[in-house]
Design a protein around this motif. Structure first.
Motif, PDB file in Angstrom:
ATOM      1  N   ASP A   1     -58.732   1.718 -25.094  1.00  0.00           N
ATOM      2  CA  ASP A   1     -59.462   1.522 -24.128  1.00  0.00           C
ATOM      3  C   ASP A   1     -58.547   1.705 -22.710  1.00  0.00           C
ATOM      4  O   ASP A   1     -57.360   1.914 -22.815  1.00  0.00           O
ATOM      5  N   HIS A   2     -60.038   2.121 -21.627  1.00  0.00           N
ATOM      6  CA  HIS A   2     -59.180   3.203 -20.635  1.00  0.00           C
ATOM      7  C   HIS A   2     -60.042   2.465 -19.552  1.00  0.00           C
ATOM      8  O   HIS A   2     -60.816   1.973 -19.721  1.00  0.00           O
ATOM      9  N   VAL A   3     -59.845   2.845 -17.981  1.00  0.00           N
ATOM     10  CA  VAL A   3     -60.574   3.049 -16.955  1.00  0.00           C
ATOM     11  C   VAL A   3     -60.656   3.706 -16.448  1.00  0.00           C
ATOM     12  O   VAL A   3     -59.471   4.788 -16.242  1.00  0.00           O
ATOM     13  N   TYR A   4     -61.541   4.836 -16.108  1.00  0.00           N
ATOM     14  CA  TYR A   4     -61.739   6.526 -15.721  1.00  0.00           C
ATOM     15  C   TYR A   4     -62.655   6.544 -13.805  1.00  0.00           C
ATOM     16  O   TYR A   4     -63.987   5.976 -14.387  1.00  0.00           O
ATOM     17  N   GLN A   5     -61.838   7.023 -13.158  1.00  0.00           N
ATOM     18  CA  GLN A   5     -62.833   6.967 -11.962  1.00  0.00           C
ATOM     19  C   GLN A   5     -62.409   7.954 -10.806  1.00  0.00           C
ATOM     20  O   GLN A   5     -61.426   8.078 -11.030  1.00  0.00           O
ATOM     21  N   GLU A   6     -63.015   9.054 -10.534  1.00  0.00           N
ATOM     22  CA  GLU A   6     -63.068  10.177  -9.348  1.00  0.00           C
ATOM     23  C   GLU A   6     -63.047   9.609  -8.494  1.00  0.00           C
ATOM     24  O   GLU A   6     -63.675   9.146  -8.070  1.00  0.00           O
ATOM     25  N   PHE A   7     -62.845  10.367  -7.373  1.00  0.00           N
ATOM     26  CA  PHE A   7     -62.645   9.237  -5.719  1.00  0.00           C
ATOM     27  C   PHE A   7     -62.262  10.842  -5.073  1.00  0.00           C
ATOM     28  O   PHE A   7     -61.639  11.470  -5.674  1.00  0.00           O
ATOM     29  N   ALA A   8     -63.186  11.551  -4.010  1.00  0.00           N
ATOM     30  CA  ALA A   8     -62.081  12.227  -3.293  1.00  0.00           C
ATOM     31  C   ALA A   8     -61.562  11.444  -1.822  1.00  0.00           C
ATOM     32  O   ALA A   8     -60.718  10.732  -1.666  1.00  0.00           O
TER      33      ALA A   8
ATOM     34  N   THR B   1     -68.678  14.536  -8.559  1.00  0.00           N
ATOM     35  CA  THR B   1     -70.554  13.621  -7.228  1.00  0.00           C
ATOM     36  C   THR B   1     -69.168  12.071  -7.356  1.00  0.00           C
ATOM     37  O   THR B   1     -69.044  11.917  -8.144  1.00  0.00           O
ATOM     38  N   TYR B   2     -70.129  11.348  -5.757  1.00  0.00           N
ATOM     39  CA  TYR B   2     -68.882  10.500  -5.405  1.00  0.00           C
ATOM     40  C   TYR B   2     -70.150   9.641  -5.681  1.00  0.00           C
ATOM     41  O   TYR B   2     -70.849   9.921  -4.659  1.00  0.00           O
TER      42      TYR B   2
ATOM     43  N   ALA C   1     -72.793   5.995  -5.713  1.00  0.00           N
ATOM     44  CA  ALA C   1     -72.873   4.356  -4.748  1.00  0.00           C
ATOM     45  C   ALA C   1     -71.932   3.502  -5.455  1.00  0.00           C
ATOM     46  O   ALA C   1     -71.882   2.458  -4.923  1.00  0.00           O
ATOM     47  N   THR C   2     -73.046   3.692  -6.068  1.00  0.00           N
ATOM     48  CA  THR C   2     -73.041   2.556  -7.619  1.00  0.00           C
ATOM     49  C   THR C   2     -72.220   3.034  -8.490  1.00  0.00           C
ATOM     50  O   THR C   2     -72.297   3.768  -9.470  1.00  0.00           O
ATOM     51  N   ALA C   3     -72.241   1.285  -8.770  1.00  0.00           N
ATOM     52  CA  ALA C   3     -71.755   1.399 -10.780  1.00  0.00           C
ATOM     53  C   ALA C   3     -72.166   2.417 -11.514  1.00  0.00           C
ATOM     54  O   ALA C   3     -72.164   2.688 -12.347  1.00  0.00           O
ATOM     55  N   GLU C   4     -73.674   1.684 -11.706  1.00  0.00           N
ATOM     56  CA  GLU C   4     -74.250   2.183 -12.820  1.00  0.00           C
ATOM     57  C   GLU C   4     -75.038   3.353 -13.154  1.00  0.00           C
ATOM     58  O   GLU C   4     -75.522   4.294 -12.914  1.00  0.00           O
ATOM     59  N   GLU C   5     -74.844   4.523 -11.664  1.00  0.00           N
ATOM     60  CA  GLU C   5     -74.723   5.536 -11.581  1.00  0.00           C
ATOM     61  C   GLU C   5     -73.766   6.381 -12.487  1.00  0.00           C
ATOM     62  O   GLU C   5     -73.981   8.099 -12.598  1.00  0.00           O
ATOM     63  N   PHE C   6     -72.865   6.078 -12.127  1.00  0.00           N
ATOM     64  CA  PHE C   6     -71.714   6.535 -12.994  1.00  0.00           C
ATOM     65  C   PHE C   6     -71.856   6.856 -14.959  1.00  0.00           C
ATOM     66  O   PHE C   6     -72.438   6.377 -15.255  1.00  0.00           O
ATOM     67  N   PRO C   7     -71.842   8.443 -14.594  1.00  0.00           N
ATOM     68  CA  PRO C   7     -72.087   8.679 -16.704  1.00  0.00           C
ATOM     69  C   PRO C   7     -71.060   8.150 -16.988  1.00  0.00           C
ATOM     70  O   PRO C   7     -69.824   7.691 -17.277  1.00  0.00           O
ATOM     71  N   ASN C   8     -71.410   8.131 -18.303  1.00  0.00           N
ATOM     72  CA  ASN C   8     -70.438   7.572 -19.895  1.00  0.00           C
ATOM     73  C   ASN C   8     -69.515   9.001 -20.548  1.00  0.00           C
ATOM     74  O   ASN C   8     -68.761   8.566 -21.127  1.00  0.00           O
TER      75      ASN C   8
ATOM     76  N   GLY D   1     -51.176  16.842  -2.968  1.00  0.00           N
ATOM     77  CA  GLY D   1     -51.252  17.694  -3.100  1.00  0.00           C
ATOM     78  C   GLY D   1     -51.726  18.468  -2.693  1.00  0.00           C
ATOM     79  O   GLY D   1     -52.879  18.253  -1.233  1.00  0.00           O
ATOM     80  N   ALA D   2     -52.911  19.985  -3.157  1.00  0.00           N
ATOM     81  CA  ALA D   2     -53.459  20.339  -2.452  1.00  0.00           C
ATOM     82  C   ALA D   2     -55.484  20.398  -3.011  1.00  0.00           C
ATOM     83  O   ALA D   2     -56.190  20.944  -2.496  1.00  0.00           O
ATOM     84  N   ASN D   3     -54.753  18.912  -3.358  1.00  0.00           N
ATOM     85  CA  ASN D   3     -56.697  18.023  -4.053  1.00  0.00           C
ATOM     86  C   ASN D   3     -57.178  17.773  -2.921  1.00  0.00           C
ATOM     87  O   ASN D   3     -56.659  16.324  -1.965  1.00  0.00           O
ATOM     88  N   ASP D   4     -58.571  17.803  -2.568  1.00  0.00           N
ATOM     89  CA  ASP D   4     -59.510  16.969  -1.834  1.00  0.00           C
ATOM     90  C   ASP D   4     -60.178  16.341  -3.277  1.00  0.00           C
ATOM     91  O   ASP D   4     -61.075  15.747  -2.578  1.00  0.00           O
ATOM     92  N   SER D   5     -60.021  16.023  -4.580  1.00  0.00           N
ATOM     93  CA  SER D   5     -60.454  14.849  -5.359  1.00  0.00           C
ATOM     94  C   SER D   5     -59.675  15.266  -6.961  1.00  0.00           C
ATOM     95  O   SER D   5     -58.853  15.940  -6.763  1.00  0.00           O
TER      96      SER D   5
END
Length: 344
Positions: free
Chosen positions: A200-207, A252-253, A255-262, A303-307
Motif C-alpha cells: 500500500d502507498h500514497v503518492y501526490q505531486e505538488f509545486a 498537473t496540479y 484542484a480536487t481529489a477526484e481529478e487525479f489520475p490513477n 534543490g533545483a526542482n519546481d515540482s
C-alpha cells in the motif's frame, strides 16, 4: 575761406582721434585666449538606480549610474577599489571606462560606498559631486506552502469511479496498491491504512519553490506487534525530484481529489522511485510498539526542482509477497494526515 578750412581741419582731427580712441579701448577690453567668460559653467550630478531582477542574491549588487550633469562635455568617475565597473547595455562595442558619461557598477555586497563624479566643459571649468550609495540586500519574499489535495485523507470520490476512498488524490497504481480507507483517531473514514503484508502507498505531486526548505509532518499510528509476528512494519517517506519524472511529462496540479489520475503519470516504476539520484528525502520510521498517534517530522530542500512528489508506503514485509517488490510488515499502519510547510 580761411575759416571754413580751419573748421574742416578741426573736424577731421576730431574724427581721426575718436576712431583711434575707440580702437584703443576695444583692444584694451579684449580678453586673452582661454579667458572667455563662462556664462553656463558645468554642474555635476548623478543618480544611482538598483537593478531589479529575479536573482535576489546577485542582482541587488548592480547599480546603473546615470549622469545628470549639465553644461558638461567630459567626465571622470572615482569609485572604491572593491567596486567593479561593468559593461554598459549599449548596442556599440565601446569599452566601459571611468571617463564614460554613464557607468554600471557591481558592489561587493551590502554597505555604504562613496562615488565621486567630476564633470567639466571645453573651457576647463569643473564641478565635482560625491554621493554615498547604500547597498542593501532586499528581503526575500516568503516561500508559499505547497498545496496538497485531501491532506487529511478523507474518504472522497475517485476519478472514473463511484467508489470513495481516503486515497483519493493519492493513488498511483504503477508503483503500489491504493491505501484503503479506515477509521481512527476519533473519526470515521478519516484515515488511510497501509495493510499488513500489502504494497500500500500514497503518492501526490505538488509545486515547490526551487532551493527552498520544507517541513513534512505525518500523523501516524502503528498496530502493536503480535507475539507471532515475523516482519516488523515500517513506514517509509520519500520526496522525489520532479527531474525524475517520465520523459516529456509535465505535472498537473489538480484542484480536487477526484481529478487525479490513477496511473500513467509522474513516477511509473519502483526502480525510478528507488534510484538515489531521484530522492530528495528518504525516511523510514520503525514500529514504536505503541499504537498511539504520533507526529513524525522530516525536512527536505527542493534543490533545483519546481515540482516534487511525495511517496509514502509500508515496508518491512516478506519480499516474496506481491508484484511491486515491497510490502508492509505484519502490523497495520494508519496515517491520519500529512502537512508540508515552507521554512521561512
Amino acid at each position: 575761406m580761411k575759416t571754413k578750412l580751419n573748421y574742416l581741419k578741426t573736424y577731421t582731427w576730431l574724427f581721426v582721434t575718436s576712431i583711434a580712441v575707440l580702437i584703443s579701448c576695444q583692444d584694451d577690453d579684449l580678453p586673452e585666449v582661454g579667458d572667455l567668460p563662462d556664462l553656463t559653467p558645468p554642474s555635476a550630478n548623478f543618480v544611482a538606480i538598483q537593478k531589479e531582477g529575479t536573482n535576489l542574491e546577485e542582482d541587488f549588487k548592480v547599480y546603473f549610474i546615470t549622469n545628470q550633469s549639465v553644461s558638461s562635455t567630459d567626465y571622470k568617475w572615482d569609485i572604491p577599489e572593491n567596486v567593479v565597473l561593468l559593461d554598459l547595455d549599449t548596442d556599440d562595442d565601446s569599452t566601459p571606462s571611468l571617463t564614460s558619461e554613464n557607468i554600471n557598477l557591481e558592489f561587493p555586497g551590502e554597505g555604504t560606498f562613496e562615488i565621486t563624479l567630476t564633470s567639466s566643459d571645453k573651457l576647463g571649468k569643473t564641478s565635482t559631486i560625491t554621493k554615498n550609495i547604500e547597498v542593501i540586500e532586499p528581503e526575500k519574499p516568503d516561500v508559499p506552502n505547497p498545496v496538497l489535495v485531501n491532506s487529511d485523507f478523507d474518504r472522497l470520490p475517485k476519478l472514473g469511479s463511484t467508489n470513495t476512498c481516503s486515497c483519493s488524490g493519492w493513488d498511483n497504481d504503477d508503483i503500489g496498491e491504493q491505501g484503503e480507507s479506515s477509521s481512527g483517531n476519533g473519526g470515521s473514514d478519516n484515515i488511510v491504512k497501509f495493510d499488513n503484508n500489502e504494497p500500500d502507498h500514497v503518492y501526490q505531486e505538488f509545486a515547490v519553490t526551487p532551493n527552498a526548505d520544507y517541513t513534512i509532518e505525518i500523523l501516524v499510528s502503528f498496530k502493536e506487534p503480535g507475539a507471532t509476528d515475523t516482519f516488523q512494519s515500517m513506514l517509509e517517506t520519500r520526496v522525489l525530484a520532479g527531474s525524475g519524472y517520465i520523459d516529456g511529462y509535465t505535472p498537473t496540479y489538480y484542484a480536487t481529489a477526484e481529478e487525479f489520475p490513477n496511473s500513467g503519470y509522474g513516477y511509473t516504476t519502483i526502480a525510478q522511485v528507488e534510484d538515489a539520484a531521484n530522492n530528495l528525502l528518504i525516511q523510514t520510521q520503525a514500529n514504536p510498539n505503541d499504537d498511539s498517534y504520533v507526529t513524525y517530522t522530516y525536512t527536505f530542500n527542493s534543490g533545483a526542482n519546481d515540482s516534487v512528489a511525495l511517496f509514502i508506503r509500508g515496508v518491512g514485509g516478506d519480499p516474496a509477497i506481491g508484484s511491486y517488490g515491497y510490502t508492509s510488515g505484519d502490523q497495520e499502519i494508519r496515517a491520519d494526515s500529512v502537512t508540508i510547510t515552507a521554512t521561512n
